[in-house]
Design a protein around this motif. Structure first.
Motif, PDB file in Angstrom:
ATOM      1  N   LEU A  87       0.661  -0.951  -0.291  1.00 13.33           N
ATOM      2  CA  LEU A  87      -0.271  -0.363   0.058  1.00 13.33           C
ATOM      3  C   LEU A  87       0.464   1.413  -0.457  1.00 13.33           C
ATOM      4  O   LEU A  87       0.755   1.664  -0.619  1.00 13.33           O
ATOM      5  CB  LEU A  87      -0.967  -0.182   0.690  1.00 13.33           C
ATOM      6  N   ALA A  88       1.725   1.306   0.863  1.00 19.54           N
ATOM      7  CA  ALA A  88       2.903   2.302   0.113  1.00 19.54           C
ATOM      8  C   ALA A  88       3.483   2.824  -0.742  1.00 19.54           C
ATOM      9  O   ALA A  88       3.905   3.631  -0.814  1.00 19.54           O
ATOM     10  CB  ALA A  88       4.138   2.229   1.566  1.00 19.54           C
ATOM     11  N   HIS A  89       3.905   1.528  -2.016  1.00 18.93           N
ATOM     12  CA  HIS A  89       3.993   2.340  -3.092  1.00 18.93           C
ATOM     13  C   HIS A  89       2.749   1.701  -4.197  1.00 18.93           C
ATOM     14  O   HIS A  89       3.317   1.422  -5.611  1.00 18.93           O
ATOM     15  CB  HIS A  89       5.010  -0.063  -3.110  1.00 18.93           C
ATOM     16  N   ALA A  90       1.561   2.365  -3.064  1.00 17.27           N
ATOM     17  CA  ALA A  90       0.643   2.416  -4.464  1.00 17.27           C
ATOM     18  C   ALA A  90       0.487   2.821  -5.964  1.00 17.27           C
ATOM     19  O   ALA A  90      -0.009   2.079  -7.366  1.00 17.27           O
ATOM     20  CB  ALA A  90      -0.708   2.298  -3.403  1.00 17.27           C
ATOM     21  N   ASP A  91       1.153   4.446  -5.201  1.00 17.27           N
ATOM     22  CA  ASP A  91       1.621   5.204  -6.570  1.00 17.27           C
ATOM     23  C   ASP A  91       1.848   5.047  -7.941  1.00 17.27           C
ATOM     24  O   ASP A  91       1.456   4.151  -8.709  1.00 17.27           O
ATOM     25  CB  ASP A  91       1.424   5.962  -5.433  1.00 17.27           C
ATOM     26  N   GLU A  92       3.492   3.848  -7.031  1.00 12.40           N
ATOM     27  CA  GLU A  92       3.871   3.608  -8.460  1.00 12.40           C
ATOM     28  C   GLU A  92       3.157   1.699  -8.359  1.00 12.40           C
ATOM     29  O   GLU A  92       3.684   2.036 -10.359  1.00 12.40           O
ATOM     30  CB  GLU A  92       5.522   3.207  -7.651  1.00 12.40           C
ATOM     31  N   LEU A  93       2.901   1.570  -8.277  1.00 13.41           N
ATOM     32  CA  LEU A  93       2.224  -0.304  -8.277  1.00 13.41           C
ATOM     33  C   LEU A  93       1.182   0.090  -9.279  1.00 13.41           C
ATOM     34  O   LEU A  93       1.175   0.412 -11.050  1.00 13.41           O
ATOM     35  CB  LEU A  93       2.016  -0.936  -7.358  1.00 13.41           C
ATOM     36  N   ARG A  94       0.408   1.736  -8.905  1.00 12.84           N
ATOM     37  CA  ARG A  94      -0.690   1.845  -9.829  1.00 12.84           C
ATOM     38  C   ARG A  94      -0.235   2.396 -11.162  1.00 12.84           C
ATOM     39  O   ARG A  94      -0.681   1.805 -12.814  1.00 12.84           O
ATOM     40  CB  ARG A  94      -1.612   3.004  -9.355  1.00 12.84           C
ATOM     41  N   GLU A  95       0.924   3.069 -11.470  1.00 14.45           N
ATOM     42  CA  GLU A  95       0.913   3.294 -12.625  1.00 14.45           C
ATOM     43  C   GLU A  95       2.326   2.409 -13.886  1.00 14.45           C
ATOM     44  O   GLU A  95       2.083   2.355 -14.589  1.00 14.45           O
ATOM     45  CB  GLU A  95       2.641   4.375 -12.538  1.00 14.45           C
ATOM     46  N   LEU A  96       2.995   1.796 -12.637  1.00 15.15           N
ATOM     47  CA  LEU A  96       3.558   0.108 -13.594  1.00 15.15           C
ATOM     48  C   LEU A  96       2.049  -0.771 -13.564  1.00 15.15           C
ATOM     49  O   LEU A  96       2.175  -1.646 -15.093  1.00 15.15           O
ATOM     50  CB  LEU A  96       4.626  -0.588 -12.688  1.00 15.15           C
ATOM     51  N   THR A  97       1.195  -0.754 -13.214  1.00 19.92           N
ATOM     52  CA  THR A  97       0.425  -2.098 -13.348  1.00 19.92           C
ATOM     53  C   THR A  97      -0.857  -1.217 -14.951  1.00 19.92           C
ATOM     54  O   THR A  97      -0.669  -1.961 -15.474  1.00 19.92           O
ATOM     55  CB  THR A  97      -0.793  -2.315 -12.329  1.00 19.92           C
ATOM     56  N   VAL A  98      -1.251  -0.649 -14.888  1.00 21.18           N
ATOM     57  CA  VAL A  98      -1.852   0.539 -16.042  1.00 21.18           C
ATOM     58  C   VAL A  98      -0.935  -0.163 -17.474  1.00 21.18           C
ATOM     59  O   VAL A  98      -1.088  -0.020 -18.631  1.00 21.18           O
ATOM     60  CB  VAL A  98      -2.376   2.289 -15.928  1.00 21.18           C
ATOM     61  N   ALA A  99       0.717   0.245 -17.203  1.00 20.65           N
ATOM     62  CA  ALA A  99       0.455  -0.092 -17.978  1.00 20.65           C
ATOM     63  C   ALA A  99       1.276  -1.116 -18.855  1.00 20.65           C
ATOM     64  O   ALA A  99       2.144  -1.512 -19.670  1.00 20.65           O
ATOM     65  CB  ALA A  99       3.108   0.974 -17.782  1.00 20.65           C
ATOM     66  N   GLU A 100       1.781  -1.685 -17.489  1.00 20.65           N
ATOM     67  CA  GLU A 100       1.964  -3.273 -18.482  1.00 20.65           C
ATOM     68  C   GLU A 100       1.009  -4.509 -18.663  1.00 20.65           C
ATOM     69  O   GLU A 100       0.705  -5.045 -19.477  1.00 20.65           O
ATOM     70  CB  GLU A 100       2.604  -4.425 -17.149  1.00 20.65           C
ATOM     71  N   VAL A 101      -0.099  -4.015 -18.098  1.00 21.43           N
ATOM     72  CA  VAL A 101      -1.845  -5.087 -17.843  1.00 21.43           C
ATOM     73  C   VAL A 101      -3.050  -4.301 -18.832  1.00 21.43           C
ATOM     74  O   VAL A 101      -3.481  -4.420 -20.151  1.00 21.43           O
ATOM     75  CB  VAL A 101      -2.450  -4.850 -16.710  1.00 21.43           C
ATOM     76  N   GLY A 102      -2.218  -3.110 -19.051  1.00 22.88           N
ATOM     77  CA  GLY A 102      -3.817  -2.117 -20.132  1.00 22.88           C
ATOM     78  C   GLY A 102      -5.142  -1.689 -19.587  1.00 22.88           C
ATOM     79  O   GLY A 102      -5.857  -1.140 -20.025  1.00 22.88           O
ATOM     80  N   CYS A 103      -4.908  -1.852 -18.990  1.00 22.62           N
ATOM     81  CA  CYS A 103      -5.849  -1.927 -17.356  1.00 22.62           C
ATOM     82  C   CYS A 103      -6.730  -0.657 -17.409  1.00 22.62           C
ATOM     83  O   CYS A 103      -6.001   0.198 -17.218  1.00 22.62           O
ATOM     84  CB  CYS A 103      -6.713  -2.154 -15.897  1.00 22.62           C
ATOM     85  N   PRO A 104      -7.850  -0.058 -17.622  1.00 20.64           N
ATOM     86  CA  PRO A 104      -8.490   1.845 -16.655  1.00 20.64           C
ATOM     87  C   PRO A 104      -7.785   1.876 -15.510  1.00 20.64           C
ATOM     88  O   PRO A 104      -7.990   0.759 -14.741  1.00 20.64           O
ATOM     89  CB  PRO A 104      -9.759   1.458 -17.201  1.00 20.64           C
ATOM     90  N   THR A 105      -7.374   3.314 -15.281  1.00 20.27           N
ATOM     91  CA  THR A 105      -6.886   3.550 -14.052  1.00 20.27           C
ATOM     92  C   THR A 105      -7.929   3.605 -12.541  1.00 20.27           C
ATOM     93  O   THR A 105      -6.949   2.729 -11.674  1.00 20.27           O
ATOM     94  CB  THR A 105      -5.993   5.132 -14.034  1.00 20.27           C
ATOM     95  N   PHE A 106      -9.364   3.499 -12.894  1.00 21.43           N
ATOM     96  CA  PHE A 106     -10.167   3.073 -12.164  1.00 21.43           C
ATOM     97  C   PHE A 106     -10.259   1.738 -11.304  1.00 21.43           C
ATOM     98  O   PHE A 106     -10.376   2.302 -10.265  1.00 21.43           O
ATOM     99  CB  PHE A 106     -11.566   3.931 -13.027  1.00 21.43           C
ATOM    100  N   LEU A 107      -9.541   0.711 -12.348  1.00 21.43           N
ATOM    101  CA  LEU A 107      -9.501  -0.481 -11.984  1.00 21.43           C
ATOM    102  C   LEU A 107      -9.090  -0.453 -10.364  1.00 21.43           C
ATOM    103  O   LEU A 107      -8.753  -1.355  -9.724  1.00 21.43           O
ATOM    104  CB  LEU A 107     -10.150  -1.447 -13.009  1.00 21.43           C
ATOM    105  N   THR A 108      -7.350  -0.177 -10.856  1.00 25.79           N
ATOM    106  CA  THR A 108      -6.450  -0.099  -9.661  1.00 25.79           C
ATOM    107  C   THR A 108      -6.648   0.026  -7.863  1.00 25.79           C
ATOM    108  O   THR A 108      -6.553  -0.147  -7.040  1.00 25.79           O
ATOM    109  CB  THR A 108      -5.346   0.963 -10.200  1.00 25.79           C
ATOM    110  N   HIS A 109      -7.937   1.301  -8.230  1.00 23.75           N
ATOM    111  CA  HIS A 109      -8.646   1.241  -7.113  1.00 23.75           C
ATOM    112  C   HIS A 109      -9.174   0.455  -6.222  1.00 23.75           C
ATOM    113  O   HIS A 109     -10.333   0.405  -4.889  1.00 23.75           O
ATOM    114  CB  HIS A 109      -9.475   2.920  -7.300  1.00 23.75           C
ATOM    115  N   GLY A 110      -9.509  -0.826  -7.355  1.00 23.35           N
ATOM    116  CA  GLY A 110     -10.751  -1.718  -6.516  1.00 23.35           C
ATOM    117  C   GLY A 110      -9.884  -2.855  -6.905  1.00 23.35           C
ATOM    118  O   GLY A 110      -8.535  -2.856  -6.703  1.00 23.35           O
ATOM    119  N   PRO A 111     -10.120  -3.760  -7.849  1.00 25.32           N
ATOM    120  CA  PRO A 111     -10.062  -5.376  -8.203  1.00 25.32           C
ATOM    121  C   PRO A 111      -8.317  -5.020  -9.055  1.00 25.32           C
ATOM    122  O   PRO A 111      -7.854  -6.369  -8.865  1.00 25.32           O
ATOM    123  CB  PRO A 111     -10.925  -5.874  -9.411  1.00 25.32           C
TER     124      PRO A 111
END
Length: 493
Positions: A87-111
């Motif tokens: 959770l402390a790395h959430a902002d970094e993980l959010r950016e990297l997850t969207v870039a790798e998975v292609g998921c819409p950003t809003f989904l990273t606040h959930g599943p």
């Protein structure tokens, strides 16, 4: 213990996590591609059979030679540590997850991110609160009085094989309960999304107290490493999420060693609209559901069953709703439908669209690549009409933003159509009369059902399917129990 926070941004390539150490892959590296831009964004470690062998050996030793499986409080501590560090790395993980998975950003606040990380706390609590022993009292079999008890124990070494569509959710839905139960784990993530697993490995190695070998992560493009997990006698359980065809191969590979197999497989779920429902609200929800994350979810409802007398109106309402949910840059605010994961997956979806036309289906909206997206593996949200439930696009899992609308002739006919499928993973029903709704919920043979937009996803809710959608349950106490053995102990009185 307290450690300085680390940066999760890969400078060159991510590493494997084996026996508590971050190491390069013996096979070098492979490319990580952003599906929205088709650009190479970095490298991941290419694990080999030798790396997997070392990971299995480390997990076996950690289970057999340490008190990990018996120290419930320590396991809970490690899981909470991991949750808090991630959770402390959430902002970094959010950016990297969207870039790798292609998921819409809003989904990273959930599943796609925060939800699964938070769920680790549920399994930490369960490790401490679970009734590890059950007193059965006294009995006198063959005239001999005994006191009996049941003891729940970790099953052993777990091989977890995961897909690319919701990598954090599925990775943590496996490693969370497995570790909480006292198992040790080897995680083999999908090669399309290696960073989502490898970066968690970095956090585990550098910011938590997990003992060496308890959790190992091996990224690789070699699918034979998954088969290696299935056949190795040192592995006690395989937890697999993916296609039904691959699930059959996992079962066959695991059969010679008779290891336990958990399978969460495909779906072709039905969204049933009753004749007393708000048709506009139902069709809008069906459209939103099927285009979310470009339809790349096994539990997404991809068959829309509507009363025959309102078919025309339902087509128009659904078509208009899907037209307003265009495939777009996943980093753009408001995007619901991002790209497909790869060119290979886009070609698969396009083949199904050709098949729908060949079978006589009508493409009401969408049906191809968006004209305004020059790069990225995008497919337009697509509605298909004019086919019955026997059509291949109504029977087979497409894994894209494609919805097939099929008319029904009443509640029982809708139930029959929903059940006319090899799958039974998820479903939805919209209506007004509670008795009719409950009859549909009772009649459809599926693992989860949402009523009028109800959301069943939660850490404490078991998830899994009937028929060819899988074996066993994930999440909740039922999912936790998948990783346990039961030992009966009798003592003479």
């Amino acid at each position: 213990m307290t450690r300085a926070s680390i940066s999760l941004r890969p400078d060159n390539a991510t590493d494997l996590l084996i026996d508590g150490k971050l190491i390069p892959g013996s096979g070098g590296t492979f490319e990580v591609v952003n599906p929205a831009t088709e650009e190479v964004i970095g490298q991941a470690a290419e694990g080999t059979s030798a790396d997997m062998d070392a990971a299995i050996d480390a997990a076996r030793r950690a289970f057999d030679q340490t008190d990990w499986s018996r120290n419930h409080a320590f396991r809970a501590h490690c899981l909470r540590q991991l949750r808090d560090a991630l959770l402390a790395h959430a902002d970094e993980l959010r950016e990297l997850t969207v870039a790798e998975v292609g998921c819409p950003t809003f989904l990273t606040h959930g599943p796609q991110l925060v939800g699964p990380i938070t769920d680790l706390g549920y399994f930490a609590d369960l490790a401490e609160s679970y009734s590890w022993t059950t007193d059965l009292g006294e009995a006198s079999p063959m005239g001999i009085k005994n006191r009996r008890e049941l003891r729940a124990e970790a099953i052993g070494v777990v091989g977890a094989i995961t897909p690319w569509n919701f990598p954090h959710q599925i990775n943590f839905a496996k490693i969370g309960p497995a570790l909480a139960a006292g198992c040790t784990v080897i995680l083999k993530p999908a090669p399309d999304t290696p960073w989502c697993a490898a970066l968690v490995g970095k956090v585990i190695a550098e910011e938590t107290d997990f003992p060496p070998g308890v959790i190992n992560i091996v990224t690789s493009t070699d699918h034979l490493l998954g088969a290696q997990l299935c056949t190795d006698p040192r592995v006690d359980l395989i937890s697999f999420t993916g296609s039904t065809d691959t699930g059959r191969k996992v079962m066959a590979a695991a059969a010679p060693t008779l290891k336990k197999v958990f399978l969460e497989l495909g779906g072709k779920s039905a969204f049933i609209v009753l004749d007393d429902a708000d048709l506009g609200a139902a069709c809008s929800m069906a459209a939103f559901s099927v285009v979310t994350h470009a339809g790349q979810g096994c539990a997404i409802t991809t068959r829309l069953l509507v009363p025959r007398e309102t078919l025309g109106a339902a087509v128009e309402l659904t078509k208009n709703a899907m037209a307003g949910l265009a495939a777009a840059d996943p980093t753009r605010p408001g995007t619901v439908c991002g790209p497909l994961i790869s060119a290979r997956q886009r070609e698969r979806v396009e083949e199904y669209l050709r098949l729908a036309r060949d079978e006589g289906g009508v493409i009401e909206v969408g049906g191809g690549r968006p004209a305004d997206q020059e790069k990225g593996f995008f497919i337009e949200p697509t509605l298909i009409s004019g086919l019955d439930n026997s059509a291949r696009v109504a029977q087979e899992e497409i894994f894209g933003p494609v919805l097939v609308i099929v008319p029904h002739d009443g509640d029982q006919d809708a139930i029959d159509i929903a059940n006319d499928s090899p799958y039974g993973l998820s479903g939805a029903v919209w209506g007004t009369d509670p008795d009719r709704i409950n009859a549909v919920v009772d009649g459809v043979r599926t693992g989860t059902m949402g009523v009028n937009g109800g959301i069943w996803y939660s850490a404490d809710v078991p998830f899994g399917g009937y028929k060819q959608s899988g074996i066993g349950r994930e999440m909740g106490v039922a999912g936790f129990s998948e990783y346990l053995e039961i030992k009966a102990v009798a003592t003479p009185v």
